[in-house]
Write an enzyme that holds these catalytic residues in place. Structure first.
Site, PDB file in Angstrom:
ATOM      1  N   TYR A   1       4.856   9.512  10.137  1.00  0.00           N
ATOM      2  CA  TYR A   1       4.202   8.197   9.916  1.00  0.00           C
ATOM      3  C   TYR A   1       4.396   7.860   8.409  1.00  0.00           C
ATOM      4  O   TYR A   1       4.677   6.731   8.057  1.00  0.00           O
ATOM      5  CB  TYR A   1       2.734   8.075  10.491  1.00  0.00           C
ATOM      6  CG  TYR A   1       2.115   6.987  10.173  1.00  0.00           C
ATOM      7  CD1 TYR A   1       2.507   5.709  10.751  1.00  0.00           C
ATOM      8  CD2 TYR A   1       1.016   6.853   8.984  1.00  0.00           C
ATOM      9  CE1 TYR A   1       1.696   4.459  10.354  1.00  0.00           C
ATOM     10  CE2 TYR A   1       0.298   5.801   8.646  1.00  0.00           C
ATOM     11  CZ  TYR A   1       0.833   4.594   9.420  1.00  0.00           C
ATOM     12  OH  TYR A   1      -0.140   3.401   9.045  1.00  0.00           O
TER      13      TYR A   1
ATOM     14  N   HIS B   1       0.702  -1.268  -0.126  1.00  0.00           N
ATOM     15  CA  HIS B   1       0.048  -0.089  -0.001  1.00  0.00           C
ATOM     16  C   HIS B   1       1.002   1.180   0.058  1.00  0.00           C
ATOM     17  O   HIS B   1       2.057   1.220   0.204  1.00  0.00           O
ATOM     18  CB  HIS B   1      -0.935  -0.003   1.122  1.00  0.00           C
ATOM     19  CG  HIS B   1      -0.243   0.036   2.410  1.00  0.00           C
ATOM     20  ND1 HIS B   1       0.264  -0.939   3.223  1.00  0.00           N
ATOM     21  CD2 HIS B   1      -0.063   1.125   3.440  1.00  0.00           C
ATOM     22  CE1 HIS B   1       0.701  -0.519   4.343  1.00  0.00           C
ATOM     23  NE2 HIS B   1       0.525   0.747   4.599  1.00  0.00           N
TER      24      HIS B   1
ATOM     25  N   HIS C   1       0.863   5.439   1.523  1.00  0.00           N
ATOM     26  CA  HIS C   1       0.411   6.506   2.186  1.00  0.00           C
ATOM     27  C   HIS C   1       0.292   7.897   1.536  1.00  0.00           C
ATOM     28  O   HIS C   1       1.894   8.113   1.160  1.00  0.00           O
ATOM     29  CB  HIS C   1       0.745   6.729   3.571  1.00  0.00           C
ATOM     30  CG  HIS C   1       0.191   5.487   4.456  1.00  0.00           C
ATOM     31  ND1 HIS C   1      -0.889   5.861   5.064  1.00  0.00           N
ATOM     32  CD2 HIS C   1       0.691   4.175   4.934  1.00  0.00           C
ATOM     33  CE1 HIS C   1      -1.350   4.451   5.856  1.00  0.00           C
ATOM     34  NE2 HIS C   1      -0.536   3.558   5.484  1.00  0.00           N
TER      35      HIS C   1
END
Length: 130
Positions: A124, A59, A61
């Site tokens: 993050y 994935h 972000h």
């Protein structure tokens, strides 16, 4: 903060797109590099600023800053569609990995980001896969 035609403010979103079937398509650095390049190019053409992008094996972000007239659905559609076409073209082996013909899962995550949480989310996103 930005000034728009009849408003002043900022709209920053945290978004996450998952590879179809959670396949680990981003194991290779070159796949991540092509995906990032295409997403940044697409975003620039559409008035979307990608502030940060981070990959894990299945994935991606993103922290994006946008004009309030652009919906999260339009952002996802533009970034996912263009990147999928380019990745399939650049890496034909991905089509075999993703036998259904789609690179991304149809769903996506988004959340608005306030000033208080921006730095935490920036770290993050930056440290995905670490």
């Amino acid at each position: 903060m930005q000034s728009f035609s009849s408003s002043y403010g900022q709209l920053t979103l945290h978004m996450c797109f998952v590879v179809k079937y959670r396949q680990k398509a981003f194991r290779e650095e070159r796949v991540r590099k092509v995906c990032e390049h295409v997403m940044r190019q697409t975003a620039q053409l559409r008035g979307i600023e990608i502030k940060e992008i981070g990959f894990d094996v299945d994935h991606v972000h993103l922290l994006v800053s946008v004009n309030p007239n652009i919906s999260p659905a339009r952002i996802a559609h533009a970034l996912k569609g263009t990147s999928a076409r380019c990745l399939f073209r650049a890496f034909p082996w991905i089509k075999k990995l993703l036998w259904g013909g789609h690179f991304w899962s149809p769903a996506y995550f988004f959340d608005s980001v306030g000033e208080q949480t921006y730095e935490r989310l920036e770290n993050y996103v930056r440290n995905q896969g670490s």
